[in-house]
Scaffold this motif. Sequence first.
Motif, PDB file in Angstrom:
ATOM      1  N   ALA A   1     -24.560  16.760  -0.558  1.00 19.57           N
ATOM      2  CA  ALA A   1     -25.591  17.705  -0.999  1.00 19.57           C
ATOM      3  C   ALA A   1     -26.947  17.132  -0.629  1.00 19.57           C
ATOM      4  N   ILE A   2     -27.758  17.980   0.000  1.00 20.91           N
ATOM      5  CA  ILE A   2     -29.070  17.495   0.448  1.00 20.91           C
ATOM      6  C   ILE A   2     -29.921  17.044  -0.759  1.00 20.91           C
ATOM      7  N   LEU A   3     -29.662  17.680  -1.907  1.00 20.09           N
ATOM      8  CA  LEU A   3     -30.455  17.326  -3.100  1.00 20.09           C
ATOM      9  C   LEU A   3     -30.266  15.854  -3.485  1.00 20.09           C
ATOM     10  N   ASP A   4     -29.114  15.266  -3.110  1.00 18.07           N
ATOM     11  CA  ASP A   4     -28.891  13.843  -3.419  1.00 18.07           C
ATOM     12  C   ASP A   4     -29.655  12.927  -2.473  1.00 18.07           C
ATOM     13  N   TYR A   5     -30.241  13.487  -1.436  1.00 16.26           N
ATOM     14  CA  TYR A   5     -30.908  12.645  -0.433  1.00 16.26           C
ATOM     15  C   TYR A   5     -32.426  12.788  -0.458  1.00 16.26           C
ATOM     16  N   LEU A   6     -32.947  13.614  -1.375  1.00 17.70           N
ATOM     17  CA  LEU A   6     -34.390  13.893  -1.348  1.00 17.70           C
ATOM     18  C   LEU A   6     -35.208  12.641  -1.645  1.00 17.70           C
ATOM     19  N   CYS A   7     -36.354  12.517  -0.979  1.00 21.26           N
ATOM     20  CA  CYS A   7     -37.279  11.433  -1.297  1.00 21.26           C
ATOM     21  C   CYS A   7     -37.974  11.775  -2.630  1.00 21.26           C
ATOM     22  N   ASP A   8     -38.720  10.838  -3.181  1.00 15.71           N
ATOM     23  CA  ASP A   8     -39.321  11.071  -4.502  1.00 15.71           C
ATOM     24  C   ASP A   8     -40.238  12.296  -4.506  1.00 15.71           C
ATOM     25  N   ASP A   9     -41.034  12.424  -3.442  1.00 16.66           N
ATOM     26  CA  ASP A   9     -41.974  13.558  -3.408  1.00 16.66           C
ATOM     27  C   ASP A   9     -41.224  14.901  -3.385  1.00 16.66           C
ATOM     28  N   CYS A  10     -40.203  14.977  -2.534  1.00 18.42           N
ATOM     29  CA  CYS A  10     -39.445  16.236  -2.433  1.00 18.42           C
ATOM     30  C   CYS A  10     -38.709  16.509  -3.739  1.00 18.42           C
ATOM     31  N   SER A  11     -38.232  15.429  -4.339  1.00 19.75           N
ATOM     32  CA  SER A  11     -37.484  15.581  -5.575  1.00 19.75           C
ATOM     33  C   SER A  11     -38.381  16.100  -6.696  1.00 19.75           C
ATOM     34  N   SER A  12     -39.581  15.527  -6.796  1.00 20.44           N
ATOM     35  CA  SER A  12     -40.455  15.989  -7.885  1.00 20.44           C
ATOM     36  C   SER A  12     -40.967  17.403  -7.594  1.00 20.44           C
ATOM     37  N   HIS A  13     -41.177  17.737  -6.310  1.00 21.08           N
ATOM     38  CA  HIS A  13     -41.560  19.103  -5.928  1.00 21.08           C
ATOM     39  C   HIS A  13     -40.471  20.084  -6.403  1.00 21.08           C
ATOM     40  N   PHE A  14     -39.241  19.751  -6.120  1.00 26.49           N
ATOM     41  CA  PHE A  14     -38.135  20.647  -6.469  1.00 26.49           C
ATOM     42  C   PHE A  14     -37.991  20.785  -7.985  1.00 26.49           C
ATOM     43  N   SER A  15     -38.200  19.652  -8.707  1.00 27.19           N
ATOM     44  CA  SER A  15     -38.093  19.736 -10.176  1.00 27.19           C
ATOM     45  C   SER A  15     -39.156  20.668 -10.733  1.00 27.19           C
ATOM     46  N   THR A  16     -40.373  20.580 -10.195  1.00 27.27           N
ATOM     47  CA  THR A  16     -41.415  21.475 -10.705  1.00 27.27           C
ATOM     48  C   THR A  16     -41.044  22.930 -10.428  1.00 27.27           C
ATOM     49  N   VAL A  17     -40.477  23.191  -9.236  1.00 26.63           N
ATOM     50  CA  VAL A  17     -40.074  24.574  -8.926  1.00 26.63           C
ATOM     51  C   VAL A  17     -39.077  25.070  -9.965  1.00 26.63           C
ATOM     52  N   THR A  18     -38.049  24.290 -10.235  1.00 28.83           N
ATOM     53  CA  THR A  18     -37.017  24.770 -11.166  1.00 28.83           C
ATOM     54  C   THR A  18     -37.574  24.837 -12.601  1.00 28.83           C
ATOM     55  N   ASP A  19     -38.408  23.856 -12.970  1.00 30.85           N
ATOM     56  CA  ASP A  19     -39.004  23.901 -14.323  1.00 30.85           C
ATOM     57  C   ASP A  19     -39.849  25.154 -14.515  1.00 30.85           C
ATOM     58  N   MET A  20     -40.694  25.423 -13.520  1.00 32.30           N
ATOM     59  CA  MET A  20     -41.612  26.573 -13.670  1.00 32.30           C
ATOM     60  C   MET A  20     -40.858  27.911 -13.622  1.00 32.30           C
ATOM     61  N   LEU A  21     -39.801  27.962 -12.823  1.00 36.61           N
ATOM     62  CA  LEU A  21     -38.997  29.200 -12.799  1.00 36.61           C
ATOM     63  C   LEU A  21     -38.399  29.439 -14.181  1.00 36.61           C
ATOM     64  N   THR A  22     -37.932  28.362 -14.790  1.00 33.21           N
ATOM     65  CA  THR A  22     -37.374  28.479 -16.143  1.00 33.21           C
ATOM     66  C   THR A  22     -38.456  28.943 -17.113  1.00 33.21           C
ATOM     67  N   GLN A  23     -39.629  28.307 -16.980  1.00 32.43           N
ATOM     68  CA  GLN A  23     -40.727  28.655 -17.890  1.00 32.43           C
ATOM     69  C   GLN A  23     -41.127  30.131 -17.769  1.00 32.43           C
ATOM     70  N   LEU A  24     -41.076  30.642 -16.528  1.00 26.25           N
ATOM     71  CA  LEU A  24     -41.458  32.052 -16.321  1.00 26.25           C
ATOM     72  C   LEU A  24     -40.300  33.017 -16.591  1.00 26.25           C
ATOM     73  N   GLY A  25     -39.163  32.473 -16.957  1.00 24.44           N
ATOM     74  CA  GLY A  25     -38.014  33.340 -17.270  1.00 24.44           C
ATOM     75  C   GLY A  25     -37.367  33.961 -16.046  1.00 24.44           C
ATOM     76  N   VAL A  26     -37.479  33.281 -14.895  1.00 24.58           N
ATOM     77  CA  VAL A  26     -36.827  33.800 -13.683  1.00 24.58           C
ATOM     78  C   VAL A  26     -35.457  33.136 -13.561  1.00 24.58           C
ATOM     79  N   PRO A  27     -34.373  33.897 -13.681  1.00 26.43           N
ATOM     80  CA  PRO A  27     -33.063  33.258 -13.553  1.00 26.43           C
ATOM     81  C   PRO A  27     -32.809  32.809 -12.113  1.00 26.43           C
ATOM     82  N   PHE A  28     -32.165  31.676 -11.936  1.00 28.49           N
ATOM     83  CA  PHE A  28     -31.877  31.192 -10.577  1.00 28.49           C
ATOM     84  C   PHE A  28     -30.646  30.301 -10.594  1.00 28.49           C
ATOM     85  N   ASN A  29     -30.039  30.114  -9.432  1.00 33.19           N
ATOM     86  CA  ASN A  29     -28.957  29.153  -9.247  1.00 33.19           C
ATOM     87  C   ASN A  29     -29.431  28.110  -8.259  1.00 33.19           C
TER      88      ASN A  29
END
Length: 428
Positions: A225-253
């Motif tokens: 899984a590419i997510l297991d290979y992300l560098c710190d910057d990409c990883s924190s970018h992705f976490s913010t995306v998923t956190d904010m989607l949750t905060q805005l109530g947008v369902p996602f997989n």
Amino acid sequence: MSQPNIQLIRGFKDILPGETELWQQIERTAIALFEDFGYREIRIPIMEKTELFARSIGEDTDIVEKEMYTFADRKGDQLTLRPEATASICRSYIQHKMYAQDPVRKFYTIGPMFRRERPQKGRYRQFYQIDAEIFGVAAPYADVELIFLLRTLFERLNVTDTTAHVNSLGCPVCRPRFKEALSTLLAKAASSLCSDCLRRKDRNPLRVMDCKVPGCREAMKGAPAILDYLCDDCSSHFSTVTDMLTQLGVPFNVDKQLVRGLDYYTRTAFEIQTGALGAQSAVAGGGRYDGLVGSLGGPEVPAIGFAIGFDRLAEIVALNAPATIRPPDLYIAALGEPAKKLAFEWSAALGLKGIGAAMEYGGKSLKAQMKQANRAGAGRVLIVGESELESGMVALRNMADKTQKDIPVGVIVDTLIETFSKKEQSIG
Ligand code: AMP
């Protein structure tokens, strides 16, 4: 001898009255949403130099390898009908130095794209996209905003059977390590790959993840899984995306298999999928392309965008809500030439005031005209013939409650304008 009828080009289609009402409604809904969020419309040409797409989409993609409508014009220049909008928008952004004052720009565009794919339901050779792009924002908020807009647009169109799939494709720092791990797996699985993927596995291994051939799917089951290979910057970018989607109530997989068919994507990639359309499940797709503007000769400006498959969206919207066709407000049944001339003048004056007045230009009987008025669904009918002209009074019939009132010919237009504005007020 009669000539054979000329037919459409395979994979192209007409969008007919009865369908266009729905397309307009979708367009209006999308434009209103984009404008509310500060996006501005950009219109780019249908054709560009082939090189633009080859360089941006990537030589090893299906689009560039086998789907573009490319030809030499009369002077031998290589031109291509656009297969997507992002490359042209980047070209335009660079060419007009739109970054000079403020690199942050938000655009939308709506129009036809051309790809010579195998036509089937939901897949055409000329299809339409609704496209939005944000330039100059590296922060993950831009990614979230776009996915939120897609969700909102679909909700406003009553399309609820959708899921947002998100993944990160990493960046030039972390992706090479992932590609290496993937290539090792692909080398082992080579015997079960299709001929396209055998070629892709060395040149563009990520594309194998996207292949729909069963053997390739099976081989990809054990893929890293590419997510297991992300560098710190990409990883924190992705976490913010998923956190904010949750905060805005947008369902996602989080979909670690999700890749996009175009080379230029970095970090966030997303797709909106639906069960409503059978095999063609992707109704919109997008992602971040931080390196594209720079690689096309512009400054290093990050960017992200999405494209909605308009045809597919229209097909889904039509499942829930067939298009509503606006009936004429009024039908003027006129008998005899003097009455017709007058009716024609009235219908022009009413049209200018936004009141749709239909009439018949031939010599049909009153009965035939009343039938036509009924079929068209006109709310009111004005009847004017020789005797009405003589008496100076015309009858206005309300088709719903069958009431009728007489109006003096001299004040007909003003009276109708008043009648319809009252009707609108009472509806409003
Ligand atoms: P893409 O530009 O490939 O990321 O596609 C974005 C969206 O456009 C897809 O999710 C589809 O909904 C739509 N799309 C792409 N290709 C076609 C096609 N040949 N016919 C109809 N819609 C398409």
